[in-house]
Scaffold this motif. Structure first.
Motif, short mmCIF file in Angstrom:
data_model
loop_
_atom_site.label_atom_id
_atom_site.label_comp_id
_atom_site.label_asym_id
_atom_site.label_seq_id
_atom_site.Cartn_x
_atom_site.Cartn_y
_atom_site.Cartn_z
N GLU A 134 0.80 -1.22 0.00
CA GLU A 134 0.00 0.00 0.00
C GLU A 134 0.84 1.28 0.00
OE1 GLU A 134 -2.93 0.21 3.14
OE2 GLU A 134 -3.04 2.39 2.92
N PHE A 135 1.82 1.36 0.89
CA PHE A 135 2.52 2.64 1.03
C PHE A 135 3.39 2.94 -0.18
CE2 PHE A 135 1.77 1.30 5.51
CZ PHE A 135 0.70 2.16 5.69
N ILE B 106 1.07 4.09 -2.94
CA ILE B 106 0.65 5.50 -2.77
C ILE B 106 1.79 6.43 -3.20
CG2 ILE B 106 -0.03 7.29 -1.11
CD1 ILE B 106 -1.39 5.07 0.53
N THR C 263 1.65 9.02 -6.44
CA THR C 263 1.53 10.45 -6.14
C THR C 263 2.86 11.20 -6.21
OG1 THR C 263 1.74 10.05 -3.75
CG2 THR C 263 -0.49 10.06 -4.65
N ILE D 91 -0.58 15.97 0.19
CA ILE D 91 -0.39 14.55 0.53
C ILE D 91 0.77 14.37 1.50
CG2 ILE D 91 0.38 12.36 -0.50
CD1 ILE D 91 -1.15 13.30 -3.05
N ASP E 162 0.50 13.59 5.14
CA ASP E 162 0.27 13.57 6.59
C ASP E 162 -1.08 12.91 6.86
OD1 ASP E 162 0.52 14.22 9.40
OD2 ASP E 162 1.97 15.73 8.74
N ASP E 163 -1.54 13.01 8.10
CA ASP E 163 -2.82 12.37 8.43
C ASP E 163 -3.99 13.14 7.85
OD1 ASP E 163 -1.78 10.20 9.98
OD2 ASP E 163 -1.17 11.71 11.42
N VAL F 283 -8.62 11.79 -3.88
CA VAL F 283 -8.95 10.67 -4.76
C VAL F 283 -8.79 9.37 -3.98
CG1 VAL F 283 -8.24 9.40 -6.82
CG2 VAL F 283 -8.16 11.92 -6.82
N ILE G 172 -9.26 5.20 -4.17
CA ILE G 172 -9.46 4.11 -5.12
C ILE G 172 -9.44 2.76 -4.42
CG2 ILE G 172 -8.62 5.26 -7.19
CD1 ILE G 172 -5.91 4.02 -6.69
N ILE H 42 -4.75 16.60 -3.03
CA ILE H 42 -4.22 16.79 -1.67
C ILE H 42 -4.36 15.57 -0.77
CG2 ILE H 42 -4.56 19.30 -1.66
CD1 ILE H 42 -7.12 18.65 0.10
N GLY H 43 -4.84 14.45 -1.34
CA GLY H 43 -4.93 13.27 -0.49
C GLY H 43 -5.88 12.25 -1.06
N GLY H 44 -6.12 11.21 -0.27
CA GLY H 44 -7.01 10.16 -0.74
C GLY H 44 -6.85 8.93 0.11
N ASP H 45 -7.29 7.82 -0.43
CA ASP H 45 -7.12 6.55 0.26
C ASP H 45 -6.96 5.48 -0.80
OD1 ASP H 45 -6.83 5.06 2.55
OD2 ASP H 45 -8.98 4.63 2.74
N THR H 46 -6.21 4.44 -0.46
CA THR H 46 -5.93 3.38 -1.42
C THR H 46 -6.21 2.05 -0.75
OG1 THR H 46 -4.13 4.77 -2.23
CG2 THR H 46 -4.15 2.49 -2.98
P1 ADP Z 1 -3.80 7.03 6.68
O1 ADP Z 1 -3.18 5.82 7.25
O2 ADP Z 1 -3.77 8.22 7.57
O3 ADP Z 1 -5.14 6.76 6.05
P2 ADP Z 1 -2.51 6.67 4.18
O4 ADP Z 1 -1.30 5.86 4.37
O5 ADP Z 1 -3.73 6.03 3.64
O6 ADP Z 1 -2.83 7.48 5.50
O7 ADP Z 1 -2.17 7.87 3.20
C1 ADP Z 1 -0.94 8.58 3.31
C2 ADP Z 1 -1.08 9.87 2.54
O8 ADP Z 1 -1.30 9.59 1.17
C3 ADP Z 1 -2.24 10.74 2.99
O9 ADP Z 1 -1.85 12.09 2.82
C4 ADP Z 1 -3.33 10.37 2.02
O10 ADP Z 1 -4.25 11.42 1.89
C5 ADP Z 1 -2.53 10.13 0.75
N1 ADP Z 1 -3.15 9.15 -0.17
C6 ADP Z 1 -3.47 7.87 0.10
N2 ADP Z 1 -4.00 7.26 -0.98
C7 ADP Z 1 -4.01 8.21 -1.97
C8 ADP Z 1 -4.43 8.20 -3.31
N3 ADP Z 1 -4.98 7.14 -3.91
N4 ADP Z 1 -4.29 9.35 -4.01
C9 ADP Z 1 -3.77 10.44 -3.44
N5 ADP Z 1 -3.33 10.50 -2.19
C10 ADP Z 1 -3.45 9.40 -1.44
#
Ligand code: ADP
Ligand code: MG
Length: 346
Positions: free
Chosen positions: A15-16, A19, A23, A37, A39-40, A99, A101, A131-135
């Motif tokens: 995952e990390f 990401i 990005t 992107i 931080d928390d 975003v 996904i 500016i962020g998202g989740d994967t």
């Molecule tokens: P958390 O454990 O706090 O959910 P993540 O490890 O999921 O953090 O995400 C780390 C960083 O990457 C965060 O800033 C998050 O917003 C960003 N991020 C995660 N997935 C994506 C993505 N698919 N697109 C853009 N930014 C992402």
């Protein structure tokens, strides 16, 4: 999808790393983005007087898109656009997106790279910051959820409920072409299934294919209205078809409307292809969808200001609620408009 291409399994990255990989080329364009992107949470600060607008859309494979004919890069682009369009429909400017996904193991790292390439092209073109998202993973197919944040002064924000009797009904661009693009792609998919040796016959239809595969958000129209010193009384974006959006506007504003069939802007390629498919071009404009144009009302006193703006067409006027929502056909007869817009639960 992606046969004969290099294929890196999602599981090989984790995952990390994924990401970071997706990005690493993200650029920030707005000073209001204090932290993107990494931080928390992201941090945003708009101008003191501005209000913040938020909208979210979720796109599910097999419901909202079909990867047999939609390239992933286009899908990424379009996913961002449909969100930006919602902010435009409030007469506001989109500034940031997140975003999220979920992808199954059917997708490779290269496939998601393509998706992100399209997302980043849209962000760059519209000066919007990712500016962020989740994967995360999914058991079947691809899910994309995008949230957009935008900014506007409170007195400039336009809702669906402000249309007044005698206001003019306006629409940007043209309608029905995205729907015809979809019809064309569906036909070619069908032909291809029947006989994979036949190459798709898409020549001469660039405009309508682009309208389906690579729509645009009308940030330019928001700017034009601002320059003309026009604040619409109500506004909505055309995602589900003119008929459906018009009914929303009229219902929320508690008004009726007369829409003139001969005024509805339809592109010539879309018009001709509709005839070739034995479809009524007006019905395609009314009930097709995904044009992402802006449908809005303005006071009659603003007519002089807007009449020479080629991006906008006056297509009708607002009436009393009791008169209903009607299409005035080319023949002059009046027909009640019913919602035939695209419905996700049909
Ligand atoms: P958390 O454990 O706090 O959910 P993540 O490890 O999921 O953090 O995400 C780390 C960083 O990457 C965060 O800033 C998050 O917003 C960003 N991020 C995660 N997935 C994506 C993505 N698919 N697109 C853009 N930014 C992402
Ligand atoms: Mg997370």
């Amino acid at each position: 999808m992606l046969e004969n291409k290099e294929r890196t399994e999602l599981s090989s990255l984790g995952e990390f790393a994924l990401i970071n990989h997706l990005t690493e080329h993200v650029e920030l364009y707005n000073t209001s983005t204090k932290k993107g992107i990494g931080d928390d949470a992201a941090v945003i600060k708009y101008d003191n007087e501005a209000h913040t607008l938020v909208s979210t859309d979720m796109l599910i494979e097999g419901i909202h898109f079909d990867l047999t004919y939609v390239p992933l890069k286009h899908l990424g682009y379009k996913s961002v656009i449909v969100n930006l369009s919602d902010i435009c429909a409030m007469n506001a400017k989109p500034k940031q997106v997140t975003v999220s996904i979920a992808a199954s193991s059917r997708f490779s790292v290269e496939a998601l790279e393509e998706l992100y390439a399209g997302i980043l092209v849209a962000c760059k073109k519209y000066n919007v910051d990712l500016i962020g998202g989740d994967t995360t993973s999914s058991q079947s197919g691809l899910i994309i959820s995008i949230t957009v944040l935008g900014e506007a002064l409170p007195e400039q924000i336009v809702y669906r409920n402000g249309a007044k009797e005698k206001d003019l009904l306006c629409v940007s661009g043209d309608l029905g072409a995205a729907y015809m693009g979809l019809q064309l792609l569906e036909r070619e998919k069908f032909v291809f299934k029947d006989n994979p040796n036949i190459q798709p016959d898409l020549d001469g239809n660039d405009y309508i294919l682009e309208r389906q595969l690579k729509p645009e958000a009308r940030v330019d129209v928001v700017d034009i209205l601002h320059q003309l010193n026009i604040t619409p009384t109500s506004m909505i974006d055309v995602s589900d078809g003119l008929a459906s959006e018009l009914l929303h506007l009229c219902k929320q504003s508690q008004v009726g409307c007369e829409l003139y069939e001969d005024k509805i802007p339809i592109d010539i390629q879309a018009y001709e292809l509709a005839r070739e498919f034995n479809l009524d071009p007006t019905v395609c404009a009314l009930s097709g969808g995904e044009d992402y144009e802006l449908l809005f009302t303005i006071p009659m006193s603003d007519y002089e200001k807007i009449k020479d703006t080629r991006q906008v067409t006056v297509i009708g006027h607002i009436t009393a609620k009791e008169s209903g929502v009607n299409l005035i056909a080319k023949s002059g007869t009046s027909h009640p408009i019913t919602a035939q817009g695209w419905n996700a639960f049909k």
